[in-house]
Design an enzyme around this catalytic site. Structure first.
Site, PDB file in Angstrom:
ATOM      1  N   THR A  26       0.840  -1.200   0.000  1.00 44.16           N
ATOM      2  CA  THR A  26       0.000   0.000   0.000  1.00 44.16           C
ATOM      3  C   THR A  26       0.869   1.241   0.000  1.00 44.16           C
ATOM      4  OG1 THR A  26      -1.524   1.420   1.229  1.00 44.16           O
ATOM      5  CG2 THR A  26      -0.356  -0.189   2.533  1.00 44.16           C
ATOM      6  N   ILE A  27       0.455   2.225  -0.772  1.00 45.90           N
ATOM      7  CA  ILE A  27       1.190   3.502  -0.768  1.00 45.90           C
ATOM      8  C   ILE A  27       1.005   4.211   0.567  1.00 45.90           C
ATOM      9  CG2 ILE A  27       0.945   3.764  -3.277  1.00 45.90           C
ATOM     10  CD1 ILE A  27      -1.065   6.087  -2.628  1.00 45.90           C
ATOM     11  N   ASP A  28       0.018   3.764   1.367  1.00 47.85           N
ATOM     12  CA  ASP A  28      -0.267   4.443   2.642  1.00 47.85           C
ATOM     13  C   ASP A  28       0.694   4.059   3.770  1.00 47.85           C
ATOM     14  OD1 ASP A  28      -2.431   5.636   1.422  1.00 47.85           O
ATOM     15  OD2 ASP A  28      -3.839   4.080   2.038  1.00 47.85           O
ATOM     16  N   GLY A  43      -4.109   9.535   1.365  1.00 49.36           N
ATOM     17  CA  GLY A  43      -4.087   9.093   2.766  1.00 49.36           C
ATOM     18  C   GLY A  43      -5.368   9.526   3.449  1.00 49.36           C
ATOM     19  N   GLU A  74      -5.600  13.674   2.222  1.00 50.25           N
ATOM     20  CA  GLU A  74      -7.015  13.531   1.804  1.00 50.25           C
ATOM     21  C   GLU A  74      -7.927  13.483   3.025  1.00 50.25           C
ATOM     22  OE1 GLU A  74      -7.428  10.421  -1.824  1.00 50.25           O
ATOM     23  OE2 GLU A  74      -6.549   9.675   0.010  1.00 50.25           O
ATOM     24  N   ARG A  78      -4.248  28.248  -4.269  1.00 52.29           N
ATOM     25  CA  ARG A  78      -4.507  27.258  -5.321  1.00 52.29           C
ATOM     26  C   ARG A  78      -4.344  25.843  -4.760  1.00 52.29           C
ATOM     27  NH1 ARG A  78      -6.010  31.249  -7.312  1.00 52.29           N
ATOM     28  NH2 ARG A  78      -5.548  32.123  -9.369  1.00 52.29           N
TER      29      ARG A  78
HETATM   30  O1  F6P Z   1      -5.209   2.619  -0.206  1.00 50.33           O
HETATM   31  C1  F6P Z   1      -4.491   3.266  -1.189  1.00 50.33           C
HETATM   32  C2  F6P Z   1      -5.188   4.521  -1.657  1.00 50.33           C
HETATM   33  O2  F6P Z   1      -4.467   5.021  -2.765  1.00 50.33           O
HETATM   34  C3  F6P Z   1      -5.367   5.594  -0.600  1.00 50.33           C
HETATM   35  O3  F6P Z   1      -4.232   6.375  -0.384  1.00 50.33           O
HETATM   36  C4  F6P Z   1      -6.490   6.389  -1.199  1.00 50.33           C
HETATM   37  O4  F6P Z   1      -7.178   7.105  -0.207  1.00 50.33           O
HETATM   38  C5  F6P Z   1      -7.358   5.317  -1.820  1.00 50.33           C
HETATM   39  O5  F6P Z   1      -6.493   4.225  -2.087  1.00 50.33           O
HETATM   40  C6  F6P Z   1      -8.049   5.702  -3.090  1.00 50.33           C
HETATM   41  O6  F6P Z   1      -8.893   4.650  -3.445  1.00 50.33           O
HETATM   42  P1  F6P Z   1      -9.520   4.413  -4.878  1.00 50.33           P
HETATM   43  O7  F6P Z   1      -8.421   4.009  -5.804  1.00 50.33           O
HETATM   44  O8  F6P Z   1     -10.501   3.317  -4.666  1.00 50.33           O
HETATM   45  O9  F6P Z   1     -10.133   5.717  -5.300  1.00 50.33           O
END
Ligand code: F6P
Length: 357
Positions: A134-136, A179, A231, A275
């Site tokens: 996961t990127i998180d 995130g 996010e 912005r």
């Molecule tokens: O879990 C990885 C992630 O990229 C989060 O950082 C992000 O909030 C979410 O997935 C976005 O999900 P989706 O691709 O379903 O829009």
């Protein structure tokens, strides 16, 4: 003879292919005959028996390739025990596919939700191994997940690009970094990109403190300010809402995301031009960075070793620079969040970064 199933589940990231390649290459050196079944679109492929017989050739040349050659989908853990629209019991269906193929092990690549389902399958008696993707970077039990460093490079690069235009126009810029629940990515990207203000879900922000930080920079003669906003950044007031109230507030908000709300508030309170830039899914795209390629090669090789030893039911993690087997029973369902008092946050504050608290 080894019969291995493999699938990628949840949101994709840059190094999924690199990790699968690591597993298959690792198994190929054992001298055992290998049969690999790749399930398409995550657990969906396992549920509906949508798979393909693959050879080690299919995993060759994919080290640098982003996305996943198997495809992926989100299959919420909560829904796993709920029959599908045709009344199909998904857990039984997955077990059926596994047994029909007579698999020795199922290798599952994914994030937290994926890991919970992997643990459920373990509880149902299947041999599983999980690789933390996961990127998180929010999976408990591993210091790092693959995808994080690659996404971090992209988010940092976005802030770098914003720097030059922000300085030319004397503007306030917000870069919204992925995130929703945890802030590892915005925290690291914010520090790496030299952001002045970082807002993450774990540290609810007071908009007055954010505005004061912008004004402080103006008083110091610094014309521009850059914010890295998660996010899932949340104000002190909204953090007090119940889950239901918060959902309602988000659904009725005039702003597409929290960054736009923060931008509006800063603009109103300072009179500055603000912005918003949202790199969004770009953060999950492109080739894996060098760090992730090395990490995935190590995790893949360590998974292959566990399979050779018939030691199942683990997440293959990286702890203190060593690959480690962490029991899924311990890890599943736990989130690794940013501790607001951790050294990294304290040191970021020491160099003047405002967290809105
Ligand atoms: O879990 C990885 C992630 O990229 C989060 O950082 C992000 O909030 C979410 O997935 C976005 O999900 P989706 O691709 O379903 O829009």
């Amino acid at each position: 003879m080894k019969r291995i199933g493999i699938l990628t589940s949840g949101g994709d990231c840059q190094a999924l292919n690199a990790a699968m390649r690591g597993v298959v290459k690792g198994l190929s050196t054992s001298g055992d005959t290998l049969e690999i079944y790749g399930f398409y679109d995550g657990y969906k492929g396992l549920i509906y028996g949508n798979y393909r017989y693959l050879t080690s050739q299919d995993f060759s040349g994919i080290l640098t390739k982003g996305g996943t050659i198997l495809g992926t989908s989100r299959q919420p853990f909560k829904q796993m025990r709920v029959p599908d629209e045709n009344g199909l019991d998904k857990v039984e269906a997955m077990k059926h596919t596994y047994h029909k193929l007579n698999l020795d092990c199922l290798v599952i690549l994914g994030g937290n939700g994926t890991q919970k389902t992997a643990n459920l399958l373990r509880e149902e008696g299947l041999n599983v191994l999980h690789l933390p993707k996961t990127i998180d970077n929010d999976i408990w039990g591993t210091d790092i997940t693959f995808g994080f460093q690659s996404a971090l490079n992209i988010a940092t690069n976005t802030i770098d690009c914003i720097h030059t235009t922000a300085a030319s126009h004397n503007r306030v810029f917000i870069v919204e970094v992925m995130g929703h629940k945890v802030g590892w990515l915005p925290l690291h990207a914010g520090i790496a990109g030299g952001a002045d203000i970082i807002l993450i879900p774990e540290i609810p922000y007071d908009i007055e403190k954010v505005v004061e930080a912008v004004n402080r920079r103006t008083r110091q003669g610094k014309g521009f300010t850059i914010l890295a906003v998660a996010e899932g950044a949340i104000s002190v007031e909204n953090a007090k809402l119940s889950k239901k109230e918060f959902k309602e507030m988000v659904n009725t908000s005039q702003f597409p995301s929290v960054s736009y709300e923060v931008a509006d508030q800063i603009a109103q309170k300072t009179g500055r031009d603000v912005r918003v830039t949202v790199p969004g899914h770009m953060q999950r795209g492109g080739s894996p960075c060098a760090y992730d390629r090395v990490l995935c090669t190590q995790l893949g090789a360590a998974a292959a070793q566990a399979i050779e030893e018939k030691d199942y039911g683990y997440m293959i993690a990286m702890v203190n620079g060593q690959t480690t087997r962490v029991p899924l029973s311990e890890a599943a369902g736990r989130l690794k969040t940013v501790d607001p008092d951790c050294q990294l946050v304290q040191e970021a504050k020491k160099v003047g970064i405002c967290f809105g608290d």
